[in-house]
Scaffold this motif. Sequence first.
Motif, PDB file in Angstrom:
ATOM      1  N   LEU A  34       0.843  -1.185   0.000  1.00  0.00           N
ATOM      2  CA  LEU A  34       0.000   0.000   0.000  1.00  0.00           C
ATOM      3  C   LEU A  34       0.882   1.240   0.000  1.00  0.00           C
ATOM      4  N   VAL A  35       0.343   2.317  -0.546  1.00  0.00           N
ATOM      5  CA  VAL A  35       1.088   3.573  -0.579  1.00  0.00           C
ATOM      6  C   VAL A  35       0.132   4.705  -0.217  1.00  0.00           C
ATOM      7  N   ARG A  36       0.669   5.682   0.486  1.00  0.00           N
ATOM      8  CA  ARG A  36      -0.110   6.869   0.838  1.00  0.00           C
ATOM      9  C   ARG A  36       0.309   7.974  -0.113  1.00  0.00           C
ATOM     10  N   GLU A  37      -0.620   8.407  -0.957  1.00  0.00           N
ATOM     11  CA  GLU A  37      -0.352   9.443  -1.947  1.00  0.00           C
ATOM     12  C   GLU A  37      -1.244  10.640  -1.666  1.00  0.00           C
ATOM     13  N   VAL A  38      -0.674  11.678  -1.109  1.00  0.00           N
ATOM     14  CA  VAL A  38      -1.428  12.893  -0.826  1.00  0.00           C
ATOM     15  C   VAL A  38      -1.476  13.718  -2.105  1.00  0.00           C
ATOM     16  N   PRO A  39      -2.670  14.122  -2.550  1.00  0.00           N
ATOM     17  CA  PRO A  39      -2.763  14.931  -3.775  1.00  0.00           C
ATOM     18  C   PRO A  39      -1.987  16.243  -3.632  1.00  0.00           C
ATOM     19  N   GLU A  40      -1.524  16.744  -4.754  1.00  0.00           N
ATOM     20  CA  GLU A  40      -0.734  17.981  -4.766  1.00  0.00           C
ATOM     21  C   GLU A  40      -1.488  19.130  -4.110  1.00  0.00           C
ATOM     22  N   ALA A  41      -2.791  19.190  -4.321  1.00  0.00           N
ATOM     23  CA  ALA A  41      -3.583  20.287  -3.760  1.00  0.00           C
ATOM     24  C   ALA A  41      -3.620  20.247  -2.230  1.00  0.00           C
ATOM     25  N   LEU A  42      -3.411  19.085  -1.634  1.00  0.00           N
ATOM     26  CA  LEU A  42      -3.469  18.961  -0.179  1.00  0.00           C
ATOM     27  C   LEU A  42      -2.100  18.989   0.493  1.00  0.00           C
ATOM     28  N   ARG A  43      -1.049  18.996  -0.295  1.00  0.00           N
ATOM     29  CA  ARG A  43       0.293  19.030   0.284  1.00  0.00           C
ATOM     30  C   ARG A  43       0.591  20.420   0.827  1.00  0.00           C
ATOM     31  N   PRO A  44       1.402  20.488   1.868  1.00  0.00           N
ATOM     32  CA  PRO A  44       1.775  21.811   2.377  1.00  0.00           C
ATOM     33  C   PRO A  44       2.558  22.579   1.319  1.00  0.00           C
ATOM     34  N   ARG A  45       2.325  23.855   1.240  1.00  0.00           N
ATOM     35  CA  ARG A  45       3.066  24.674   0.290  1.00  0.00           C
ATOM     36  C   ARG A  45       3.451  25.978   0.970  1.00  0.00           C
ATOM     37  N   ARG A  46       4.561  26.481   0.569  1.00  0.00           N
ATOM     38  CA  ARG A  46       5.077  27.718   1.146  1.00  0.00           C
ATOM     39  C   ARG A  46       4.544  28.893   0.337  1.00  0.00           C
ATOM     40  N   ILE A  47       4.027  29.871   1.027  1.00  0.00           N
ATOM     41  CA  ILE A  47       3.494  31.068   0.388  1.00  0.00           C
ATOM     42  C   ILE A  47       4.444  32.208   0.697  1.00  0.00           C
ATOM     43  N   GLU A  48       4.982  32.796  -0.353  1.00  0.00           N
ATOM     44  CA  GLU A  48       5.928  33.895  -0.199  1.00  0.00           C
ATOM     45  C   GLU A  48       5.211  35.129   0.315  1.00  0.00           C
ATOM     46  N   ILE A  49       5.860  35.824   1.203  1.00  0.00           N
ATOM     47  CA  ILE A  49       5.307  37.061   1.754  1.00  0.00           C
ATOM     48  C   ILE A  49       5.989  38.227   1.050  1.00  0.00           C
ATOM     49  N   ALA A  50       5.201  39.024   0.379  1.00  0.00           N
ATOM     50  CA  ALA A  50       5.732  40.167  -0.351  1.00  0.00           C
ATOM     51  C   ALA A  50       5.868  41.346   0.601  1.00  0.00           C
ATOM     52  N   THR A  51       6.892  42.123   0.381  1.00  0.00           N
ATOM     53  CA  THR A  51       7.069  43.319   1.194  1.00  0.00           C
ATOM     54  C   THR A  51       6.292  44.461   0.573  1.00  0.00           C
ATOM     55  N   ALA A  52       5.724  45.300   1.417  1.00  0.00           N
ATOM     56  CA  ALA A  52       4.950  46.455   0.942  1.00  0.00           C
ATOM     57  C   ALA A  52       5.910  47.526   0.453  1.00  0.00           C
ATOM     58  N   PRO A  53       5.510  48.301  -0.552  1.00  0.00           N
ATOM     59  CA  PRO A  53       6.367  49.390  -1.018  1.00  0.00           C
ATOM     60  C   PRO A  53       6.624  50.383   0.110  1.00  0.00           C
ATOM     61  N   SER A  54       7.818  50.936   0.130  1.00  0.00           N
ATOM     62  CA  SER A  54       8.185  51.818   1.226  1.00  0.00           C
ATOM     63  C   SER A  54       7.610  53.222   1.066  1.00  0.00           C
ATOM     64  N   LYS A  55       7.339  53.678  -0.170  1.00  0.00           N
ATOM     65  CA  LYS A  55       6.850  55.039  -0.394  1.00  0.00           C
ATOM     66  C   LYS A  55       5.483  54.981  -1.069  1.00  0.00           C
ATOM     67  N   PRO A  56       4.562  55.811  -0.633  1.00  0.00           N
ATOM     68  CA  PRO A  56       3.244  55.846  -1.289  1.00  0.00           C
ATOM     69  C   PRO A  56       3.326  56.229  -2.753  1.00  0.00           C
ATOM     70  N   ALA A  57       4.307  57.011  -3.150  1.00  0.00           N
ATOM     71  CA  ALA A  57       4.440  57.429  -4.553  1.00  0.00           C
ATOM     72  C   ALA A  57       4.719  56.229  -5.443  1.00  0.00           C
ATOM     73  N   GLU A  58       5.512  55.289  -4.967  1.00  0.00           N
ATOM     74  CA  GLU A  58       5.793  54.090  -5.759  1.00  0.00           C
ATOM     75  C   GLU A  58       4.525  53.283  -5.976  1.00  0.00           C
ATOM     76  N   LEU A  59       3.696  53.207  -4.955  1.00  0.00           N
ATOM     77  CA  LEU A  59       2.443  52.461  -5.033  1.00  0.00           C
ATOM     78  C   LEU A  59       1.536  53.103  -6.068  1.00  0.00           C
ATOM     79  N   GLU A  60       1.414  54.432  -6.042  1.00  0.00           N
ATOM     80  CA  GLU A  60       0.563  55.123  -7.013  1.00  0.00           C
ATOM     81  C   GLU A  60       1.083  54.947  -8.427  1.00  0.00           C
ATOM     82  N   ALA A  61       2.382  54.958  -8.606  1.00  0.00           N
ATOM     83  CA  ALA A  61       2.976  54.810  -9.938  1.00  0.00           C
ATOM     84  C   ALA A  61       2.696  53.423 -10.492  1.00  0.00           C
TER      85      ALA A  61
END
Length: 154
Positions: free
Chosen positions: A123-150
């Motif tokens: 027997l084998v235990r096969e966890v589907p890809e959708a249920l496997r743990p995955r790492r979610i990258e955390i994006a850094t927020a822009p430092s200046k509001p002007a960059e965000l508007e641009a």
Amino acid sequence: MRNFDLSPLYRSTVGFDRLAGLMDAALAGETTQPAYPPYNIEKTGESAYRITLAVAGFSEDDLTVESKDGQLVVSGRKPAEETERSFLHRGIAERAFERRFQLADHVRPVSARTENGLLHIELVREVPEALRPRRIEIATAPSKPAELEAKTVN
């Protein structure tokens, strides 16, 4: 005092109905499986298992291995004999049997073979890809509001 009330566990779990039923049955003593044939369950790898049953006297044609509804059902039936045999001692049972194993989620049988009177089921235990743990990258927020508007204007 073998009576345990598991209802508080049911309030905080979702989707574990089968597990709750198994626990209730185990605590109620409803798991009266016959002792024939004897078997072993072993872990052979990180997500691999083997069930070995002692099936002396049975050929591959006499055995059936099925997976259905989250259970592995192993059964053995000997065909009726045309010739009468007279035993002085009968120690090898060769009687019909059915043995059920409850499989965990994502566990499936991949092969079965007989060797030296033993039936090995891999027997084998096969966890589907959708249920496997995955790492979610955390994006850094822009430092200046002007960059965000641009970035939103373009």
